[in-house]
Design an enzyme around this catalytic site. Structure first.
Site, PDB file in Angstrom:
ATOM      1  N   ALA A   1      31.390 -33.154   6.828  1.00 18.03           N
ATOM      2  CA  ALA A   1      30.586 -34.165   7.438  1.00 18.03           C
ATOM      3  C   ALA A   1      30.797 -35.473   7.534  1.00 18.03           C
ATOM      4  O   ALA A   1      31.619 -35.576   6.314  1.00 18.03           O
ATOM      5  CB  ALA A   1      29.136 -33.954   7.262  1.00 18.03           C
ATOM      6  N   ASP A   2      30.688 -36.355   8.424  1.00 19.36           N
ATOM      7  CA  ASP A   2      30.937 -37.713   8.452  1.00 19.36           C
ATOM      8  C   ASP A   2      29.860 -38.476   8.959  1.00 19.36           C
ATOM      9  O   ASP A   2      29.324 -38.167  10.023  1.00 19.36           O
ATOM     10  CB  ASP A   2      32.438 -38.041   8.950  1.00 19.36           C
ATOM     11  CG  ASP A   2      32.919 -39.517   8.562  1.00 19.36           C
ATOM     12  OD1 ASP A   2      33.205 -39.433   7.462  1.00 19.36           O
ATOM     13  OD2 ASP A   2      32.789 -40.357   9.393  1.00 19.36           O
ATOM     14  N   THR A   3      29.551 -39.673   8.555  1.00 19.56           N
ATOM     15  CA  THR A   3      28.625 -40.388   8.973  1.00 19.56           C
ATOM     16  C   THR A   3      29.061 -41.886   9.224  1.00 19.56           C
ATOM     17  O   THR A   3      30.059 -42.441   8.366  1.00 19.56           O
ATOM     18  CB  THR A   3      27.393 -40.586   7.922  1.00 19.56           C
ATOM     19  OG1 THR A   3      26.839 -39.317   7.820  1.00 19.56           O
ATOM     20  CG2 THR A   3      26.307 -41.439   8.591  1.00 19.56           C
TER      21      THR A   3
ATOM     22  N   THR B   1      25.768 -38.867  12.551  1.00 13.73           N
ATOM     23  CA  THR B   1      26.592 -37.910  11.524  1.00 13.73           C
ATOM     24  C   THR B   1      27.179 -36.865  12.537  1.00 13.73           C
ATOM     25  O   THR B   1      26.435 -36.048  13.282  1.00 13.73           O
ATOM     26  CB  THR B   1      25.563 -37.363  10.605  1.00 13.73           C
ATOM     27  OG1 THR B   1      24.966 -38.532   9.851  1.00 13.73           O
ATOM     28  CG2 THR B   1      26.108 -36.420   9.655  1.00 13.73           C
ATOM     29  N   GLY B   2      28.387 -36.525  12.137  1.00 11.56           N
ATOM     30  CA  GLY B   2      29.201 -35.480  12.876  1.00 11.56           C
ATOM     31  C   GLY B   2      29.302 -34.489  11.719  1.00 11.56           C
ATOM     32  O   GLY B   2      29.516 -34.701  10.600  1.00 11.56           O
TER      33      GLY B   2
END
Length: 194
Positions: free
Chosen positions: A77-79, A113-114
């Site tokens: 994940a990334d935000t 978020t991805g």
């Protein structure tokens, strides 16, 4: 088992974030944590701002795939914070954190978020957005927060679950957990359909 779709997989969280680890443990499913050093989180200028977090989550997954076993399901994940046509990732230093919070103060921003789910043979990804309304904060409050909590590992230089969230967040339209770094309900549905 509540998630028969992933019964044959061992979950792996590809993240050093203690918040993501804590959130994922809320599913009450066993998982391992795997951390790779120096994952490149850059992205090309051609990626639209609303797609950056998902792009980076997929990029992180690609770094982990060579060490993934056939029976493992990886979550990365990334935000990012999107505010006034600026993507705010993690601050570079104290001054950058103060600058970011001064820009967020008194305004509504988006937290995106991805998330990427990957096995050796299948990958799916999605992103979730939440609108966060920040109260107007004094410089004294911002400096106190930055110096005491050192939010240098957080997109937008703040953690909603910390002191600044208590005194500064007026409203959220969307998932609270997304603002923390992992949209739990959406992730559960993705795992359910995997």
């Amino acid at each position: 088992m509540l998630l028969p779709s992933i019964a044959n997989y061992r979950l792996v969280l590809g993240s050093q974030s203690p918040r993501r680890q804590s959130l994922l443990s809320g599913f009450e499913l066993p998982f391992d944590v795997r951390v790779l050093p120096d994952v490149d989180e850059s992205y090309p200028d051609t990626v639209k701002p609303e797609e950056v977090a998902e792009f980076i989550a997929r990029k992180k997954a690609e770094c982990y795939l060579p060490q993934l076993a056939d029976d493992e399901l990886l979550i990365t994940a990334d935000t990012i914070v999107w505010n006034f046509d600026e993507i705010m990732g993690k601050p570079d230093d104290r001054e950058d954190a103060i600058r970011m919070l001064q820009r967020l103060s008194g305004h509504v921003h988006e937290v995106i978020t991805g998330v990427c789910l990957s096995t050796r043979t299948k990958t799916m990804s999605f992103s979730t957005s939440s609108a966060v309304c920040f109260a107007t904060l004094s410089d004294e409050e911002i400096i106190y927060y930055v110096d005491k909590f050192m939010p240098f590992d957080k997109a937008g230089a703040y953690g909603i679950q910390e002191w600044i969230g208590y005194i500064g967040i007026e409203a959220i339209n969307g998932s609270f957990y997304n603002v923390m770094g992992l949209p739990m309900q959406r992730l559960y549905q993705a795992l359910k359909g995997f």
